[in-house]
Design a protein around this motif. Sequence first.
Motif, PDB file in Angstrom:
ATOM      1  N   ILE A 288      71.417 -14.249  71.388  1.00  0.00           N
ATOM      2  CA  ILE A 288      72.129 -14.925  70.298  1.00  0.00           C
ATOM      3  C   ILE A 288      73.463 -14.239  70.004  1.00  0.00           C
ATOM      4  O   ILE A 288      73.545 -13.009  69.936  1.00  0.00           O
ATOM      5  CB  ILE A 288      71.259 -14.933  69.023  1.00  0.00           C
ATOM      6  CG1 ILE A 288      69.935 -15.678  69.265  1.00  0.00           C
ATOM      7  CG2 ILE A 288      72.023 -15.539  67.852  1.00  0.00           C
ATOM      8  CD1 ILE A 288      70.079 -17.111  69.698  1.00  0.00           C
ATOM      9  N   THR A 289      74.496 -15.051  69.811  1.00  0.00           N
ATOM     10  CA  THR A 289      75.807 -14.553  69.391  1.00  0.00           C
ATOM     11  C   THR A 289      76.269 -15.172  68.076  1.00  0.00           C
ATOM     12  O   THR A 289      77.147 -14.631  67.411  1.00  0.00           O
ATOM     13  CB  THR A 289      76.874 -14.861  70.464  1.00  0.00           C
ATOM     14  OG1 THR A 289      76.923 -16.290  70.679  1.00  0.00           O
ATOM     15  CG2 THR A 289      76.548 -14.152  71.770  1.00  0.00           C
ATOM     16  N   HIS A 290      75.700 -16.336  67.705  1.00  0.00           N
ATOM     17  CA  HIS A 290      76.099 -17.064  66.502  1.00  0.00           C
ATOM     18  C   HIS A 290      74.884 -17.240  65.597  1.00  0.00           C
ATOM     19  O   HIS A 290      73.816 -17.653  66.076  1.00  0.00           O
ATOM     20  CB  HIS A 290      76.646 -18.447  66.850  1.00  0.00           C
ATOM     21  CG  HIS A 290      77.976 -18.432  67.527  1.00  0.00           C
ATOM     22  ND1 HIS A 290      78.221 -17.711  68.675  1.00  0.00           N
ATOM     23  CD2 HIS A 290      79.142 -19.069  67.216  1.00  0.00           C
ATOM     24  CE1 HIS A 290      79.492 -17.908  69.044  1.00  0.00           C
ATOM     25  NE2 HIS A 290      80.060 -18.714  68.173  1.00  0.00           N
TER      26      HIS A 290
ATOM     27  N   SER B 177      71.895 -22.335  73.175  1.00  0.00           N
ATOM     28  CA  SER B 177      71.209 -21.144  73.665  1.00  0.00           C
ATOM     29  C   SER B 177      71.722 -19.857  73.036  1.00  0.00           C
ATOM     30  O   SER B 177      71.081 -18.806  73.151  1.00  0.00           O
ATOM     31  CB  SER B 177      71.351 -21.048  75.186  1.00  0.00           C
ATOM     32  OG  SER B 177      72.706 -20.866  75.556  1.00  0.00           O
ATOM     33  N   ARG B 178      72.882 -19.924  72.352  1.00  0.00           N
ATOM     34  CA  ARG B 178      73.487 -18.732  71.769  1.00  0.00           C
ATOM     35  C   ARG B 178      73.445 -18.747  70.239  1.00  0.00           C
ATOM     36  O   ARG B 178      73.967 -17.834  69.594  1.00  0.00           O
ATOM     37  CB  ARG B 178      74.949 -18.615  72.220  1.00  0.00           C
ATOM     38  CG  ARG B 178      75.112 -18.398  73.709  1.00  0.00           C
ATOM     39  CD  ARG B 178      74.636 -17.019  74.111  1.00  0.00           C
ATOM     40  NE  ARG B 178      74.911 -16.724  75.518  1.00  0.00           N
ATOM     41  CZ  ARG B 178      74.595 -15.579  76.095  1.00  0.00           C
ATOM     42  NH1 ARG B 178      74.015 -14.615  75.406  1.00  0.00           N
ATOM     43  NH2 ARG B 178      74.852 -15.385  77.375  1.00  0.00           N
ATOM     44  N   THR B 179      72.860 -19.772  69.655  1.00  0.00           N
ATOM     45  CA  THR B 179      72.886 -19.952  68.208  1.00  0.00           C
ATOM     46  C   THR B 179      71.492 -19.817  67.621  1.00  0.00           C
ATOM     47  O   THR B 179      70.522 -20.317  68.184  1.00  0.00           O
ATOM     48  CB  THR B 179      73.460 -21.336  67.848  1.00  0.00           C
ATOM     49  OG1 THR B 179      74.776 -21.459  68.412  1.00  0.00           O
ATOM     50  CG2 THR B 179      73.537 -21.529  66.345  1.00  0.00           C
ATOM     51  N   ALA B 180      71.404 -19.146  66.475  1.00  0.00           N
ATOM     52  CA  ALA B 180      70.140 -18.999  65.759  1.00  0.00           C
ATOM     53  C   ALA B 180      70.312 -19.470  64.324  1.00  0.00           C
ATOM     54  O   ALA B 180      71.357 -19.260  63.698  1.00  0.00           O
ATOM     55  CB  ALA B 180      69.681 -17.548  65.765  1.00  0.00           C
ATOM     56  N   LEU B 181      69.269 -20.093  63.804  1.00  0.00           N
ATOM     57  CA  LEU B 181      69.201 -20.418  62.387  1.00  0.00           C
ATOM     58  C   LEU B 181      68.407 -19.315  61.700  1.00  0.00           C
ATOM     59  O   LEU B 181      67.269 -19.026  62.093  1.00  0.00           O
ATOM     60  CB  LEU B 181      68.511 -21.770  62.188  1.00  0.00           C
ATOM     61  CG  LEU B 181      68.386 -22.230  60.730  1.00  0.00           C
ATOM     62  CD1 LEU B 181      69.759 -22.556  60.158  1.00  0.00           C
ATOM     63  CD2 LEU B 181      67.461 -23.442  60.641  1.00  0.00           C
ATOM     64  N   LEU B 182      68.996 -18.695  60.683  1.00  0.00           N
ATOM     65  CA  LEU B 182      68.313 -17.681  59.895  1.00  0.00           C
ATOM     66  C   LEU B 182      67.843 -18.326  58.596  1.00  0.00           C
ATOM     67  O   LEU B 182      68.649 -18.654  57.721  1.00  0.00           O
ATOM     68  CB  LEU B 182      69.239 -16.503  59.587  1.00  0.00           C
ATOM     69  CG  LEU B 182      69.930 -15.830  60.774  1.00  0.00           C
ATOM     70  CD1 LEU B 182      70.730 -14.619  60.290  1.00  0.00           C
ATOM     71  CD2 LEU B 182      68.928 -15.428  61.849  1.00  0.00           C
ATOM     72  N   LEU B 183      66.545 -18.523  58.469  1.00  0.00           N
ATOM     73  CA  LEU B 183      65.940 -19.132  57.279  1.00  0.00           C
ATOM     74  C   LEU B 183      65.401 -17.991  56.420  1.00  0.00           C
ATOM     75  O   LEU B 183      64.380 -17.383  56.744  1.00  0.00           O
ATOM     76  CB  LEU B 183      64.846 -20.103  57.687  1.00  0.00           C
ATOM     77  CG  LEU B 183      64.039 -20.749  56.558  1.00  0.00           C
ATOM     78  CD1 LEU B 183      64.946 -21.518  55.597  1.00  0.00           C
ATOM     79  CD2 LEU B 183      62.968 -21.675  57.149  1.00  0.00           C
ATOM     80  N   VAL B 184      66.091 -17.717  55.323  1.00  0.00           N
ATOM     81  CA  VAL B 184      65.827 -16.519  54.532  1.00  0.00           C
ATOM     82  C   VAL B 184      64.961 -16.825  53.312  1.00  0.00           C
ATOM     83  O   VAL B 184      65.290 -17.706  52.505  1.00  0.00           O
ATOM     84  CB  VAL B 184      67.161 -15.876  54.087  1.00  0.00           C
ATOM     85  CG1 VAL B 184      66.912 -14.613  53.282  1.00  0.00           C
ATOM     86  CG2 VAL B 184      68.045 -15.568  55.301  1.00  0.00           C
ATOM     87  N   ASP B 185      63.847 -16.139  53.199  1.00  0.00           N
ATOM     88  CA  ASP B 185      62.987 -16.120  52.008  1.00  0.00           C
ATOM     89  C   ASP B 185      62.489 -17.493  51.551  1.00  0.00           C
ATOM     90  O   ASP B 185      62.599 -17.838  50.370  1.00  0.00           O
ATOM     91  CB  ASP B 185      63.719 -15.444  50.846  1.00  0.00           C
ATOM     92  CG  ASP B 185      64.065 -13.995  51.116  1.00  0.00           C
ATOM     93  OD1 ASP B 185      63.576 -13.436  52.109  1.00  0.00           O
ATOM     94  OD2 ASP B 185      64.830 -13.417  50.318  1.00  0.00           O
TER      95      ASP B 185
END
Length: 218
Positions: free
Chosen positions: A137-139, A9-17
């Motif tokens: 999100i924290t991570h 619940s605190r983690t996000a995946l950043l999928l860039v470009d």
Amino acid sequence: MIDHRYEVSRTALLLVDPYNDFLSEGGKLWETLRPVATEVRLLDNLRAVTAAARASGVVTFVVPHRRWEPGDYDDWDHPNPTQRAIQKRHTFARGEWGGEWHPDFAPQPGDVVIKEHWAQSGFANTDLDFQLKQHGITHVVAIGLLANTCIESTGRFAMELGYHVTLVRDATAAFSPAMMHAAHELNGPTFAHAIVTTDELLAVLPHAGATSRSGDGR
């Protein structure tokens, strides 16, 4: 090695470009990227990480670069060298195939698509920080392109804003091995809390062990 667990619940995946111009055969930048991308099995690892994140319940935030449009940068006082290159070759052109998502990495239901960034940081002049905070999100785990530009700038900005930052060294690529070395051995350790491989990340994501990593990497 990862010395802690990621709370879903605190983690996000950043999928860039994740554009065709970067990741697809025939893309404007694919041939330049291909040697490093093939060596690290970039496409297979991107597929594995995105599938594992969605299976575990980690929200994916798609962090896209500005899609080029006629007139972009023409009247700017000081566009940077990358923006000049985009202006010349029309990288990620809006309404064209190169500016569309690679079919394997198009946004899915439940993903959050962030406003397009003009330069290298996914945070600057976008709603990324606001959206992350609204989702608690924290991570953040940053994957995509390029390791030494948008991934590094986004990760460094995230650290400055107080997020825990993870880089995945084989779920990104760059135009040369030297650029990859700089991203992960020289610069990354100055801001990232963890720099890991895809396998190391999958080992700590819930349900990720069942995620397939089959494919030819291209």
